[in-house]
Design a protein around this motif. Sequence first.
Motif, PDB file in Angstrom:
ATOM      1  N   ALA A 195       9.265  -0.510 -33.795  1.00  0.00           N
ATOM      2  CA  ALA A 195       9.641   0.456 -32.761  1.00  0.00           C
ATOM      3  C   ALA A 195       8.761   1.696 -32.864  1.00  0.00           C
ATOM      4  O   ALA A 195       8.078   1.919 -33.864  1.00  0.00           O
ATOM      5  CB  ALA A 195      11.115   0.827 -32.902  1.00  0.00           C
ATOM      6  N   SER A 196       8.798   2.511 -31.832  1.00  0.00           N
ATOM      7  CA  SER A 196       7.864   3.645 -31.724  1.00  0.00           C
ATOM      8  C   SER A 196       8.547   4.991 -31.853  1.00  0.00           C
ATOM      9  O   SER A 196       8.015   6.003 -31.395  1.00  0.00           O
ATOM     10  CB  SER A 196       7.140   3.577 -30.375  1.00  0.00           C
ATOM     11  OG  SER A 196       6.497   2.335 -30.197  1.00  0.00           O
ATOM     12  N   ARG A 197       9.698   5.044 -32.504  1.00  0.00           N
ATOM     13  CA  ARG A 197      10.455   6.287 -32.540  1.00  0.00           C
ATOM     14  C   ARG A 197       9.701   7.407 -33.255  1.00  0.00           C
ATOM     15  O   ARG A 197       9.983   8.588 -33.062  1.00  0.00           O
ATOM     16  CB  ARG A 197      11.811   6.056 -33.179  1.00  0.00           C
ATOM     17  CG  ARG A 197      11.785   5.808 -34.682  1.00  0.00           C
ATOM     18  CD  ARG A 197      12.437   6.978 -35.417  1.00  0.00           C
ATOM     19  NE  ARG A 197      12.352   6.844 -36.857  1.00  0.00           N
ATOM     20  CZ  ARG A 197      11.615   7.653 -37.616  1.00  0.00           C
ATOM     21  NH1 ARG A 197      10.872   8.594 -37.075  1.00  0.00           N
ATOM     22  NH2 ARG A 197      11.596   7.513 -38.925  1.00  0.00           N
ATOM     23  N   ASP A 198       8.697   7.082 -34.096  1.00  0.00           N
ATOM     24  CA  ASP A 198       7.948   8.077 -34.862  1.00  0.00           C
ATOM     25  C   ASP A 198       6.709   8.605 -34.144  1.00  0.00           C
ATOM     26  O   ASP A 198       6.138   9.610 -34.552  1.00  0.00           O
ATOM     27  CB  ASP A 198       7.532   7.488 -36.217  1.00  0.00           C
ATOM     28  CG  ASP A 198       6.844   6.136 -36.094  1.00  0.00           C
ATOM     29  OD1 ASP A 198       6.980   5.469 -35.037  1.00  0.00           O
ATOM     30  OD2 ASP A 198       6.167   5.714 -37.049  1.00  0.00           O
TER      31      ASP A 198
ATOM     32  N   HIS B  51      -0.719  -2.416 -28.358  1.00  0.00           N
ATOM     33  CA  HIS B  51       0.289  -3.273 -27.722  1.00  0.00           C
ATOM     34  C   HIS B  51       1.324  -2.452 -26.958  1.00  0.00           C
ATOM     35  O   HIS B  51       2.309  -3.015 -26.471  1.00  0.00           O
ATOM     36  CB  HIS B  51       0.968  -4.196 -28.738  1.00  0.00           C
ATOM     37  CG  HIS B  51       0.005  -4.795 -29.715  1.00  0.00           C
ATOM     38  ND1 HIS B  51      -1.042  -5.587 -29.323  1.00  0.00           N
ATOM     39  CD2 HIS B  51      -0.099  -4.663 -31.063  1.00  0.00           C
ATOM     40  CE1 HIS B  51      -1.753  -5.940 -30.388  1.00  0.00           C
ATOM     41  NE2 HIS B  51      -1.207  -5.380 -31.458  1.00  0.00           N
ATOM     42  N   ALA B  52       1.093  -1.132 -26.861  1.00  0.00           N
ATOM     43  CA  ALA B  52       1.931  -0.255 -26.032  1.00  0.00           C
ATOM     44  C   ALA B  52       3.404  -0.310 -26.418  1.00  0.00           C
ATOM     45  O   ALA B  52       4.279  -0.013 -25.607  1.00  0.00           O
ATOM     46  CB  ALA B  52       1.758  -0.602 -24.548  1.00  0.00           C
ATOM     47  N   GLY B  53       3.693  -0.696 -27.660  1.00  0.00           N
ATOM     48  CA  GLY B  53       5.081  -0.797 -28.101  1.00  0.00           C
ATOM     49  C   GLY B  53       5.812  -2.005 -27.543  1.00  0.00           C
ATOM     50  O   GLY B  53       7.001  -2.194 -27.820  1.00  0.00           O
ATOM     51  N   PHE B  54       5.123  -2.831 -26.763  1.00  0.00           N
ATOM     52  CA  PHE B  54       5.782  -3.953 -26.079  1.00  0.00           C
ATOM     53  C   PHE B  54       6.318  -4.975 -27.080  1.00  0.00           C
ATOM     54  O   PHE B  54       5.622  -5.388 -28.002  1.00  0.00           O
ATOM     55  CB  PHE B  54       4.798  -4.643 -25.127  1.00  0.00           C
ATOM     56  CG  PHE B  54       5.376  -5.821 -24.401  1.00  0.00           C
ATOM     57  CD1 PHE B  54       6.220  -5.641 -23.321  1.00  0.00           C
ATOM     58  CD2 PHE B  54       5.070  -7.118 -24.795  1.00  0.00           C
ATOM     59  CE1 PHE B  54       6.752  -6.728 -22.642  1.00  0.00           C
ATOM     60  CE2 PHE B  54       5.592  -8.215 -24.126  1.00  0.00           C
ATOM     61  CZ  PHE B  54       6.433  -8.019 -23.044  1.00  0.00           C
ATOM     62  N   ASP B  55       7.559  -5.357 -26.888  1.00  0.00           N
ATOM     63  CA  ASP B  55       8.220  -6.330 -27.746  1.00  0.00           C
ATOM     64  C   ASP B  55       8.734  -7.449 -26.857  1.00  0.00           C
ATOM     65  O   ASP B  55       9.622  -7.232 -26.027  1.00  0.00           O
ATOM     66  CB  ASP B  55       9.372  -5.658 -28.506  1.00  0.00           C
ATOM     67  CG  ASP B  55      10.052  -6.582 -29.500  1.00  0.00           C
ATOM     68  OD1 ASP B  55       9.906  -7.809 -29.383  1.00  0.00           O
ATOM     69  OD2 ASP B  55      10.754  -6.068 -30.391  1.00  0.00           O
ATOM     70  N   HIS B  56       8.162  -8.636 -27.013  1.00  0.00           N
ATOM     71  CA  HIS B  56       8.531  -9.741 -26.124  1.00  0.00           C
ATOM     72  C   HIS B  56       9.985 -10.185 -26.333  1.00  0.00           C
ATOM     73  O   HIS B  56      10.528 -10.916 -25.505  1.00  0.00           O
ATOM     74  CB  HIS B  56       7.598 -10.933 -26.351  1.00  0.00           C
ATOM     75  CG  HIS B  56       7.634 -11.492 -27.743  1.00  0.00           C
ATOM     76  ND1 HIS B  56       7.138 -10.806 -28.820  1.00  0.00           N
ATOM     77  CD2 HIS B  56       8.127 -12.654 -28.221  1.00  0.00           C
ATOM     78  CE1 HIS B  56       7.312 -11.529 -29.919  1.00  0.00           C
ATOM     79  NE2 HIS B  56       7.902 -12.641 -29.586  1.00  0.00           N
TER      80      HIS B  56
ATOM     81  N   ARG C 212      13.921  -0.772 -29.095  1.00  0.00           N
ATOM     82  CA  ARG C 212      12.677  -1.502 -29.265  1.00  0.00           C
ATOM     83  C   ARG C 212      11.938  -1.520 -27.936  1.00  0.00           C
ATOM     84  O   ARG C 212      12.427  -1.053 -26.922  1.00  0.00           O
ATOM     85  CB  ARG C 212      12.958  -2.941 -29.732  1.00  0.00           C
ATOM     86  CG  ARG C 212      13.653  -3.011 -31.078  1.00  0.00           C
ATOM     87  CD  ARG C 212      14.209  -4.388 -31.380  1.00  0.00           C
ATOM     88  NE  ARG C 212      13.160  -5.374 -31.593  1.00  0.00           N
ATOM     89  CZ  ARG C 212      13.406  -6.616 -32.004  1.00  0.00           C
ATOM     90  NH1 ARG C 212      14.651  -6.998 -32.255  1.00  0.00           N
ATOM     91  NH2 ARG C 212      12.419  -7.474 -32.191  1.00  0.00           N
ATOM     92  N   GLY C 213      10.717  -2.056 -27.948  1.00  0.00           N
ATOM     93  CA  GLY C 213       9.949  -2.208 -26.724  1.00  0.00           C
ATOM     94  C   GLY C 213       9.328  -0.911 -26.241  1.00  0.00           C
ATOM     95  O   GLY C 213       9.365   0.125 -26.921  1.00  0.00           O
ATOM     96  N   SER C 214       8.761  -0.961 -25.047  1.00  0.00           N
ATOM     97  CA  SER C 214       8.078   0.219 -24.511  1.00  0.00           C
ATOM     98  C   SER C 214       9.039   1.368 -24.245  1.00  0.00           C
ATOM     99  O   SER C 214       8.642   2.533 -24.240  1.00  0.00           O
ATOM    100  CB  SER C 214       7.301  -0.146 -23.237  1.00  0.00           C
ATOM    101  OG  SER C 214       8.180  -0.635 -22.243  1.00  0.00           O
ATOM    102  N   ASN C 215      10.335   1.066 -24.016  1.00  0.00           N
ATOM    103  CA  ASN C 215      11.321   2.140 -23.861  1.00  0.00           C
ATOM    104  C   ASN C 215      11.401   3.004 -25.111  1.00  0.00           C
ATOM    105  O   ASN C 215      11.633   4.216 -25.043  1.00  0.00           O
ATOM    106  CB  ASN C 215      12.700   1.557 -23.552  1.00  0.00           C
ATOM    107  CG  ASN C 215      12.842   1.117 -22.106  1.00  0.00           C
ATOM    108  OD1 ASN C 215      12.000   1.416 -21.270  1.00  0.00           O
ATOM    109  ND2 ASN C 215      13.904   0.384 -21.821  1.00  0.00           N
TER     110      ASN C 215
END
Length: 317
Positions: free
Chosen positions: A116-119, A136-141, A155-158
């Motif tokens: 995840a991109s929370r940081d 990968h723009a934070g994308f999680d399939h 998770r994911g781009s959100n």
Amino acid sequence: PPAPADASPLTSEEAAATRALVQAMDGSARLLIQGLVMPALSPAQSQLAQMERMAGELKVRAWKTYTNWGPQGGGWWLDDPGVGLPFIEKARRLGVKVIAVHKGLPFSGYDPRYSASRDVGAVARMYPDVNFVVYHAGFDHLAREGPYDPARAERGSNSLIKSLRDNGIAPNANVYVDLGATWRLLMRSPTLAAHTLGKLLKHVGEDRVVWGTDSIWWGSPQDQIQAFRAFQISQELQEKHGYAPITPKLRAQIFGLNAARPYNIDVGEVLKRARLDAVGRRRAEYQANPNPHFLTFGPKNRREFLANLKARGGSPI
């Protein structure tokens, strides 16, 4: 790929040797390289001690790291005072202030939380002079993608967008997103692609989405290139969610112009030089006499398809 220094399948020295081969083509500087750093490993394995050499002798132009990969299947955060922050501080001291970080696309066997991109937003706020490129723009399939929803931002781009908004990182600031592997997965679903790209362009910025293919895994990226040339976000989704249309100008930015910014590349100078080197000459020769031509035969639109079907005595299904 992530690995301790003594087990890396591709070392920085090998990357530099490849760059030298490219530069030997009439001296053209077509290739930039990154230095891999894994700060969560032990000091002997983390490559932190090698950063001076990678910056000075090998002249890497960015650092590549993986927060979702660490000892015993663990991970780490960019804003961790004992791991991530010392790494970023050292990058700043060495003057190589582009950090490419893998986010999204979790690895099997590793804690998915660290994908995840929370940081990202936190360190972007702390270090406005550093450019963070989120691979990968934070994308999680495995995550549910759709319009931006802060309630679905684990998770994911959100996750990336929420992190930027929570930390006051405006669009077109010091965070970039890379589409490597992400576009390869998105192009199978126009609606999924519209929501994901639409969100990134809106919240990260139209000047901060950069092209990538991860073609080492997928083979030739030509199908990805052609799909993106043809892709458009529907008028309905544009109006409903405030997504930007994919204009020719925006397409050119994503295909390369945006990526020139964090590396301080003079696009005009690069194009001028590239037309004269060995690769540029070969390209011009091919355009004058395309062989093989790679033409695709058959109908190219609905009218031609129906005419072809009628000529063959068939009928539409």
